[in-house]
Design a protein around this motif. Structure first.
Motif, PDB file in Angstrom:
ATOM      1  N   VAL A 136      -0.084 122.718 -18.845  1.00  0.00           N
ATOM      2  CA  VAL A 136      -0.197 121.543 -17.973  1.00  0.00           C
ATOM      3  C   VAL A 136       0.981 121.463 -17.019  1.00  0.00           C
ATOM      4  CG1 VAL A 136      -0.054 119.019 -17.959  1.00  0.00           C
ATOM      5  CG2 VAL A 136      -1.654 120.163 -19.500  1.00  0.00           C
ATOM      6  N   HIS A 137       2.190 121.624 -17.555  1.00  0.00           N
ATOM      7  CA  HIS A 137       3.383 121.477 -16.728  1.00  0.00           C
ATOM      8  C   HIS A 137       3.581 122.677 -15.813  1.00  0.00           C
ATOM      9  CE1 HIS A 137       4.035 118.532 -19.953  1.00  0.00           C
ATOM     10  NE2 HIS A 137       4.593 117.833 -18.990  1.00  0.00           N
ATOM     11  N   ARG A 138       3.257 123.853 -16.293  1.00  0.00           N
ATOM     12  CA  ARG A 138       3.362 125.044 -15.452  1.00  0.00           C
ATOM     13  C   ARG A 138       2.403 124.956 -14.264  1.00  0.00           C
ATOM     14  NH1 ARG A 138       3.130 128.635 -19.421  1.00  0.00           N
ATOM     15  NH2 ARG A 138       0.885 128.964 -19.267  1.00  0.00           N
ATOM     16  N   ASP A 139       1.189 124.482 -14.522  1.00  0.00           N
ATOM     17  CA  ASP A 139       0.208 124.345 -13.441  1.00  0.00           C
ATOM     18  C   ASP A 139       0.675 123.314 -12.413  1.00  0.00           C
ATOM     19  OD1 ASP A 139      -1.336 126.192 -14.746  1.00  0.00           O
ATOM     20  OD2 ASP A 139      -2.861 124.768 -15.439  1.00  0.00           O
ATOM     21  N   ALA A 140       1.213 122.189 -12.884  1.00  0.00           N
ATOM     22  CA  ALA A 140       1.703 121.157 -11.960  1.00  0.00           C
ATOM     23  C   ALA A 140       2.856 121.690 -11.120  1.00  0.00           C
ATOM     24  CB  ALA A 140       2.126 119.916 -12.734  1.00  0.00           C
ATOM     25  N   GLU A 141       3.755 122.435 -11.748  1.00  0.00           N
ATOM     26  CA  GLU A 141       4.867 123.023 -10.996  1.00  0.00           C
ATOM     27  C   GLU A 141       4.346 123.985  -9.924  1.00  0.00           C
ATOM     28  OE1 GLU A 141       7.855 124.796 -13.418  1.00  0.00           O
ATOM     29  OE2 GLU A 141       8.382 122.920 -14.450  1.00  0.00           O
ATOM     30  N   GLY A 142       3.314 124.742 -10.255  1.00  0.00           N
ATOM     31  CA  GLY A 142       2.754 125.672  -9.285  1.00  0.00           C
ATOM     32  C   GLY A 142       2.166 124.957  -8.079  1.00  0.00           C
ATOM     33  N   VAL A 143       1.495 123.856  -8.333  1.00  0.00           N
ATOM     34  CA  VAL A 143       0.911 123.069  -7.237  1.00  0.00           C
ATOM     35  C   VAL A 143       2.012 122.535  -6.324  1.00  0.00           C
ATOM     36  CG1 VAL A 143      -0.318 120.926  -6.695  1.00  0.00           C
ATOM     37  CG2 VAL A 143      -1.196 122.450  -8.474  1.00  0.00           C
ATOM     38  N   VAL A 144       3.047 121.952  -6.921  1.00  0.00           N
ATOM     39  CA  VAL A 144       4.124 121.359  -6.120  1.00  0.00           C
ATOM     40  C   VAL A 144       4.897 122.438  -5.365  1.00  0.00           C
ATOM     41  CG1 VAL A 144       6.284 120.055  -6.243  1.00  0.00           C
ATOM     42  CG2 VAL A 144       4.304 119.326  -7.603  1.00  0.00           C
ATOM     43  N   THR A 201      11.868 119.414  -6.403  1.00  0.00           N
ATOM     44  CA  THR A 201      12.835 119.514  -7.499  1.00  0.00           C
ATOM     45  C   THR A 201      12.056 119.342  -8.785  1.00  0.00           C
ATOM     46  OG1 THR A 201      14.504 118.431  -6.112  1.00  0.00           O
ATOM     47  CG2 THR A 201      14.975 118.597  -8.477  1.00  0.00           C
ATOM     48  N   PHE A 202      12.312 120.185  -9.778  1.00  0.00           N
ATOM     49  CA  PHE A 202      11.654 120.063 -11.076  1.00  0.00           C
ATOM     50  C   PHE A 202      12.654 119.502 -12.088  1.00  0.00           C
ATOM     51  CE2 PHE A 202       8.907 123.993  -9.899  1.00  0.00           C
ATOM     52  CZ  PHE A 202       8.106 123.196  -9.095  1.00  0.00           C
ATOM     53  N   VAL A 203      12.272 118.423 -12.730  1.00  0.00           N
ATOM     54  CA  VAL A 203      13.070 117.831 -13.800  1.00  0.00           C
ATOM     55  C   VAL A 203      12.342 118.138 -15.103  1.00  0.00           C
ATOM     56  CG1 VAL A 203      14.040 115.713 -14.748  1.00  0.00           C
ATOM     57  CG2 VAL A 203      13.910 116.021 -12.265  1.00  0.00           C
ATOM     58  N   VAL A 230      -3.809 116.319  -9.837  1.00  0.00           N
ATOM     59  CA  VAL A 230      -2.488 116.470  -9.231  1.00  0.00           C
ATOM     60  C   VAL A 230      -2.551 117.312  -7.965  1.00  0.00           C
ATOM     61  CG1 VAL A 230      -1.825 118.487 -10.603  1.00  0.00           C
ATOM     62  CG2 VAL A 230      -0.059 116.958  -9.706  1.00  0.00           C
ATOM     63  N   ASP A 231      -3.426 118.305  -7.932  1.00  0.00           N
ATOM     64  CA  ASP A 231      -3.509 119.158  -6.753  1.00  0.00           C
ATOM     65  C   ASP A 231      -3.987 118.378  -5.536  1.00  0.00           C
ATOM     66  OD1 ASP A 231      -5.922 118.836  -8.041  1.00  0.00           O
ATOM     67  OD2 ASP A 231      -6.581 120.913  -7.794  1.00  0.00           O
ATOM     68  N   GLY A 232      -5.054 117.595  -5.705  1.00  0.00           N
ATOM     69  CA  GLY A 232      -5.555 116.796  -4.594  1.00  0.00           C
ATOM     70  C   GLY A 232      -4.559 115.748  -4.141  1.00  0.00           C
ATOM     71  N   PHE A 233      -3.844 115.157  -5.099  1.00  0.00           N
ATOM     72  CA  PHE A 233      -2.874 114.128  -4.746  1.00  0.00           C
ATOM     73  C   PHE A 233      -1.716 114.726  -3.961  1.00  0.00           C
ATOM     74  CE2 PHE A 233       0.824 111.428  -5.512  1.00  0.00           C
ATOM     75  CZ  PHE A 233       0.314 110.201  -5.107  1.00  0.00           C
ATOM     76  N   VAL A 234      -1.253 115.886  -4.369  1.00  0.00           N
ATOM     77  CA  VAL A 234      -0.160 116.532  -3.643  1.00  0.00           C
ATOM     78  C   VAL A 234      -0.600 116.873  -2.223  1.00  0.00           C
ATOM     79  CG1 VAL A 234       1.253 118.629  -3.525  1.00  0.00           C
ATOM     80  CG2 VAL A 234       1.052 117.371  -5.673  1.00  0.00           C
ATOM     81  N   LEU A 255       8.973 123.205 -21.433  1.00  0.00           N
ATOM     82  CA  LEU A 255       7.951 124.237 -21.605  1.00  0.00           C
ATOM     83  C   LEU A 255       7.322 124.655 -20.285  1.00  0.00           C
ATOM     84  CD1 LEU A 255       6.170 123.000 -24.856  1.00  0.00           C
ATOM     85  CD2 LEU A 255       7.409 125.152 -24.562  1.00  0.00           C
ATOM     86  N   GLY A 256       7.575 123.874 -19.214  1.00  0.00           N
ATOM     87  CA  GLY A 256       7.048 124.258 -17.915  1.00  0.00           C
ATOM     88  C   GLY A 256       7.584 125.590 -17.437  1.00  0.00           C
ATOM     89  N   GLY A 257       8.725 125.995 -17.961  1.00  0.00           N
ATOM     90  CA  GLY A 257       9.293 127.282 -17.599  1.00  0.00           C
ATOM     91  C   GLY A 257       8.899 128.404 -18.542  1.00  0.00           C
ATOM     92  N   SER A 258       8.025 128.096 -19.489  1.00  0.00           N
ATOM     93  CA  SER A 258       7.617 129.084 -20.485  1.00  0.00           C
ATOM     94  C   SER A 258       6.352 129.812 -20.041  1.00  0.00           C
ATOM     95  CB  SER A 258       7.358 128.382 -21.829  1.00  0.00           C
ATOM     96  OG  SER A 258       6.689 129.231 -22.730  1.00  0.00           O
ATOM     97  N   GLU A 259       6.219 131.043 -20.458  1.00  0.00           N
ATOM     98  CA  GLU A 259       5.014 131.823 -20.174  1.00  0.00           C
ATOM     99  C   GLU A 259       4.030 131.795 -21.337  1.00  0.00           C
ATOM    100  OE1 GLU A 259       4.233 133.165 -17.283  1.00  0.00           O
ATOM    101  OE2 GLU A 259       6.114 132.351 -16.482  1.00  0.00           O
ATOM    102  N   GLU A 260       4.376 131.068 -22.401  1.00  0.00           N
ATOM    103  CA  GLU A 260       3.503 131.084 -23.561  1.00  0.00           C
ATOM    104  C   GLU A 260       2.202 130.349 -23.279  1.00  0.00           C
ATOM    105  OE1 GLU A 260       4.436 128.324 -26.944  1.00  0.00           O
ATOM    106  OE2 GLU A 260       6.400 128.292 -25.961  1.00  0.00           O
ATOM    107  N   GLU A 261       1.151 130.781 -23.952  1.00  0.00           N
ATOM    108  CA  GLU A 261      -0.157 130.148 -23.799  1.00  0.00           C
ATOM    109  C   GLU A 261      -0.214 128.940 -24.726  1.00  0.00           C
ATOM    110  OE1 GLU A 261      -2.542 130.562 -21.588  1.00  0.00           O
ATOM    111  OE2 GLU A 261      -1.094 131.910 -20.658  1.00  0.00           O
TER     112      GLU A 261
END
Length: 273
Positions: free
Chosen positions: A105-113, A121-123, A71-75, A93-99
């Protein structure tokens, strides 16, 4: 303005393409297996950088799945190609800090975007109603749902509602930097979901409490052991605990979210063959 929809085989992507085409938008569907798409599609595998160029040509808006591979390279390529706004299909769960494997996966993708330098926009849907299509084979063959957690609650969200929110974000101003947490309108147990499927198809659907090891084996056919453990943990935590709901779908689209019973009626054919 061309809108690129990745993950063309997915339920949300299919609904989104339909809604955008109906609105007269210029849409390009893309995925790893274009031949399997319900629409004409181009090749776009996030894990294969060479496939990005043709898919991104002339694109200004992008709907992106939170694919952990590439996802990082594609972005990066999307930004270089002139994409101005990325709508990311994440998860609650993308908004969660839990391990947690799913959260990570979703938190990392949100960080890249978010770090891409373009509007985003995050859905974030909660439980997808389409996850219960995994019960379709046993409903068709035996008239039963098999699952270890009959009393686990969720507020399943219809793929058409997820797509409707994404469509607004892709075609209207004012959604840049927004985070939309989506659920269905009501919390239902898995046993009640089975009953609603029965109502939708016109015959009773029973519930068989499945052995946990068998359930884990089924999960392992489509995901990693770490994600399977996460799914089971969240299911166990939801037993006897009504799921919170949001009114985000109605706030964004002007229409109330569709209930699980409506989803079951819309997918009755999947459960009858």
């Amino acid at each position: 303005m061309t809108i690129l929809i990745t993950g063309a085989r997915g339920h949300v992507a299919r609904s989104l393409v339909q809604q955008l085409l109906a609105a007269g938008e210029e849409v390009r569907a893309a995925g790893r297996d274009p031949a399997a798409s319900a629409f004409p599609a181009v090749l776009c595998d996030l894990a294969d950088p060479g496939s990005a160029g043709p898919a991104l040509a002339g694109v200004t808006k992008l709907f992106l799945y939170a694919e952990p591979r590439g996802v990082d390279g594609f972005v990066e390529r999307a930004v270089a190609a002139g994409v101005e706004h990325i709508v990311l299909l994440s998860a609650l769960l993308g908004g969660s800090e839990e391990e947690d494997a799913i959260a990570r996966v979703h938190r990392d993708a949100e960080g890249v975007v978010a770090g891409s330098g373009v509007a985003w926009t995050f859905v974030r849907p909660g439980a997808f109603a389409t996850n219960t299509l995994s019960w379709a084979a046993s409903v068709r063959a035996e008239g039963v749902v098999r699952d270890p957690f009959p009393d686990a609650h969720s507020a399943p969200v219809h793929e058409a509602d997820i797509a409707a929110v994404a469509a607004r974000a892709l075609t209207e101003p004012g959604h840049e930097g927004a985070v939309y947490e989506l659920t269905g309108p009501e919390s239902v147990t898995r046993r009640r979901q089975a009953e609603l499927i029965g109502e939708a198809i016109g015959r009773p659907v029973g519930f068989v409490v499945q052995d946990l090891a068998e359930h884990r084996e089924e999960l392992s056919r489509w995901t990693s052991p770490e994600v399977a453990d996460s799914v089971i943990r969240h299911s166990r935590d939801a037993v006897g605990r009504p799921a919170p709901t949001t009114d985000t779908v109605e706030k964004v689209t002007g229409e109330p979210a569709r209930a699980y019973g409506r989803w079951a009626r819309d997918h009755a054919a999947d459960f009858t063959g």
